[in-house]
Write an enzyme that holds these catalytic residues in place. Structure first.
Site, PDB file in Angstrom:
ATOM      1  CG  ASP A  93      -1.973   0.980   1.280  1.00 25.07           C
ATOM      2  OD1 ASP A  93      -2.405   1.419   0.200  1.00 25.07           O
ATOM      3  OD2 ASP A  93      -2.410   1.346   2.396  1.00 25.07           O
ATOM      4  N   GLY A 189      -8.028   8.475   6.962  1.00 26.87           N
ATOM      5  CA  GLY A 189      -8.220   8.781   8.369  1.00 26.87           C
ATOM      6  C   GLY A 189      -9.685   8.872   8.787  1.00 26.87           C
ATOM      7  CG  ASN A 263      -7.235   0.976  -0.632  1.00 29.21           C
ATOM      8  OD1 ASN A 263      -7.574   0.057  -1.371  1.00 29.21           O
ATOM      9  ND2 ASN A 263      -6.057   1.559  -0.721  1.00 29.21           N
ATOM     10  NE  ARG A 269      -4.664   2.403  11.076  1.00 30.42           N
ATOM     11  CZ  ARG A 269      -3.532   3.040  10.841  1.00 30.42           C
ATOM     12  NH1 ARG A 269      -3.211   4.099  11.547  1.00 30.42           N
ATOM     13  NH2 ARG A 269      -2.719   2.653   9.888  1.00 30.42           N
TER      14      ARG A 269
HETATM   15  P1  13P Z   1      -8.995   4.841   5.358  1.00 30.20           P
HETATM   16  O1  13P Z   1      -8.165   5.751   6.193  1.00 30.20           O
HETATM   17  O2  13P Z   1     -10.263   5.503   4.927  1.00 30.20           O
HETATM   18  O3  13P Z   1      -9.240   3.537   5.989  1.00 30.20           O
HETATM   19  O4  13P Z   1      -8.172   4.569   3.990  1.00 30.20           O
HETATM   20  C1  13P Z   1      -7.253   3.526   3.906  1.00 30.20           C
HETATM   21  C2  13P Z   1      -6.421   3.582   2.686  1.00 30.20           C
HETATM   22  O5  13P Z   1      -6.710   4.264   1.725  1.00 30.20           O
HETATM   23  C3  13P Z   1      -5.224   2.726   2.659  1.00 30.20           C
HETATM   24  O6  13P Z   1      -4.468   2.930   1.517  1.00 30.20           O
HETATM   25  O1  G3H Z   2      -3.215   5.096   3.466  1.00 30.81           O
HETATM   26  C1  G3H Z   2      -2.663   4.888   4.515  1.00 30.81           C
HETATM   27  C2  G3H Z   2      -3.002   3.657   5.267  1.00 30.81           C
HETATM   28  O2  G3H Z   2      -4.106   3.877   6.095  1.00 30.81           O
HETATM   29  C3  G3H Z   2      -1.792   3.134   5.989  1.00 30.81           C
HETATM   30  O3  G3H Z   2      -1.584   3.806   7.196  1.00 30.81           O
HETATM   31  O4  G3H Z   2       0.863   4.270   7.059  1.00 30.81           O
HETATM   32  O5  G3H Z   2      -0.347   4.360   9.249  1.00 30.81           O
HETATM   33  O6  G3H Z   2       0.083   2.161   8.113  1.00 30.81           O
HETATM   34  P1  G3H Z   2      -0.146   3.634   7.953  1.00 30.81           P
HETATM   35 ZN    ZN Z   3      -4.593   4.946   0.742  1.00 27.78          ZN
END
Ligand code: 13P
Ligand code: G3H
Ligand code: ZN
Length: 329
Positions: A93, A189, A263, A269
Site C-alpha cells: 500500500d 483517516g 481501501n 483501527r
Molecule cells: P482509510 O483511512 O479511509 O481507511 O483509507 C485507507 C487507505 O486508503 C489505505 O491505503
Molecule cells: O493510506 C494509509 C493507510 O491507512 C496506511 O496507514 O501508514 O499508518 O500504516 P499507515
Molecule cells: Zn490509501
C-alpha cells in the site's frame, strides 16, 4: 491461495468491489481471514458460502517497519495454511519506488502500489512506468495513483485535487499500470467530511467512460468511520470529535462505475480501539493482552463480514474461485 489483484478484478468488475484491508499484527490477520471466510468465532468450522469473499491484504510501509517486514510475511504464509480456502492478493500500500522494488524482488507480494501522485504528471508517469516494467517482468501487477486525496498519506500531506478524467486516459496509456487509484473526494483517516459531502460519482463516471473497457479503478480513504464504533470509543474515554467517513451505500454505485478495490484501514483501527478501551475500562484489574485479543478477533471478523456485504463481495468466494479455474484452463 495468493492471486493477483488483476485476477480478482476480472471477476468483480462492474458487480462488486473487493475489500482491501490493511494489517499490522496477528490479531488483525486472524480476524481478517475468519471474516472473509464467513466464520467469526473460531478458525475451524465450515466456510459460509453466503458471506465468504475474495479479499486483498494491504501492507503499508509503516506496517512493514512497525516490527520487521518478515513477520508480516510469516503471518500471512501461516494464515494461508490455517485457512486453505481463502483467495486473496498481497499488496504493498502506498509504495515508494524503492519499497516497490523491495516487494517485487521479495517474491512474496502479488501486487504493488506505486504512489507518485504528489509528483507532476510527467514524473508520476515516468516513475510508474519504471515500476510497471520491473513488476511485469515478474508477473506482479501495479496500482498507481493520479490526483490527490485530502488529509495525510503517511508522510505525504495532500491537498484535495480530484483526478482529471482526460489526464487519467493519458496516464493509463503511458504508464502501463494495471489499475488506477482515483481521487473522487475521499481522504485518509477518521475525519473525511466536515458536512454532508460525499463521493464525486460524476467524476468517476467520466473516468470510466474514457478509460479502456473494464479498466479497474481503486478508491482509497474509503472507511465509513461507523458512528457506533466512534461512540463506543468516546464512551470508553476516547476523544474522537466529529469523526466521519464514506457512506457505505455509495460503495456499490462506485463498483458499478468500475471501482474494483476499496481501501479500508481506519475502520479496523476503530474496532481495535473500542474493544481494547472497553475491555480495560470494564476489567480494570486485568492486564493480560490475550483478554482483549480474544474479544477483538471475532468482533473484527464480524465487521469484515458486514463490510463485505456493503461492498457486494460477500458470497463471491466460490464465483471468484471458478473464474480463476476457468482462466487457468
Ligand atoms: P482509510 O483511512 O479511509 O481507511 O483509507 C485507507 C487507505 O486508503 C489505505 O491505503
Ligand atoms: O493510506 C494509509 C493507510 O491507512 C496506511 O496507514 O501508514 O499508518 O500504516 P499507515
Ligand atoms: Zn490509501
Amino acid at each position: 491461495m495468493i492471486v493477483t489483484t488483476k485476477d480478482l478484478f476480472r471477476h468483480a468488475y462492474g458487480n462488486y468491489a473487493v475489500g482491501a484491508y490493511n494489517i499490522n499484527n496477528l490479531e488483525q490477520t486472524v480476524g481478517l481471514f475468519r471474516g472473509n471466510l464467513g466464520k467469526s468465532a473460531s478458525n475451524d468450522g465450515p466456510v459460509d458460502p453466503k458471506t465468504s469473499a475474495p479479499f486483498i491484504i494491504q501492507i503499508s510501509r509503516g506496517a512493514r517497519s512497525y516490527t520487521d517486514k518478515r513477520f508480516l510475511e510469516a503471518l500471512i504464509r501461516t494464515a494461508e495454511q490455517v485457512f486453505p480456502e481463502a483467495i486473496f492478493a498481497v499488496h504493498l500500500d502506498h509504495g515508494t519506488e524503492e519499497a516497490c522494488y523491495d516487494c517485487i524482488d521479495s517474491g512474496f507480494y502479488s501486487s504493488v502500489m506505486i504512489d507518485a501522485s504528489h509528483h507532476p504528471l510527467d514524473e508520476n508517469i515516468a516513475v510508474t512506468r519504471r515500476v510497471v516494467d520491473r513488476a511485469h517482468a515478474k508477473g506482479i501487477v501495479v496500482e498507481a495513483e493520479l490526483g490527490q486525496l485530502g488529509g495525510v498519506e503517511e508522510d505525504v500531506v495532500g491537498s484535495v485535487c480530484l483526478t482529471d478524467p482526460d489526464q487519467a486516459v493519458e496516464f493509463v496509456e503511458r504508464s502501463g499500470c494495471d489499475s488506477l487509484a482515483v481521487a473522487i473526494g475521499t481522504s485518509h483517516g477518521a475525519y473525511k467530511f466536515s458536512g454532508s459531502q460525499g463521493l464525486h460519482l460524476d467524476v468517476l463516471e467520466k473516468i470510466q467512460a474514457l478509460l479502456p473497457k473494464q479498466f479497474p479503478l481503486v478508491m482509497h480513504g474509503s472507511s465509513s468511520v461507523p458512528k457506533q464504533w466512534v461512540d463506543r470509543i468516546n464512551a470508553a474515554g476516547g476523544k474522537l470529535a466529529n469523526a466521519s467517513g464514506v457512506d457505505e451505500k455509495q460503495y456499490l454505485p462506485a463498483a458499478k462505475l468500475g471501482v474494483c478495490k476499496v481501501n479500508i484501514d481506519t475502520d479496523g483501527r476503530l474496532v481495535w480501539c473500542a474493544i481494547h478501551r472497553e475491555h480495560f475500562r470494564d476489567k480494570p484489574e486485568d492486564f493480560d493482552l490475550r483478554g482483549p485479543g480474544k474479544e477483538f478477533m471475532p468482533a473484527y471478523a464480524e465487521y469484515i463480514i458486514h463490510k463485505n456485504r456493503m461492498l457486494g463481495s460477500a458470497g463471491q468466494l466460490e464465483g471468484a474461485r471458478k473464474s480463476l479455474a476457468a482462466k487457468s484452463r
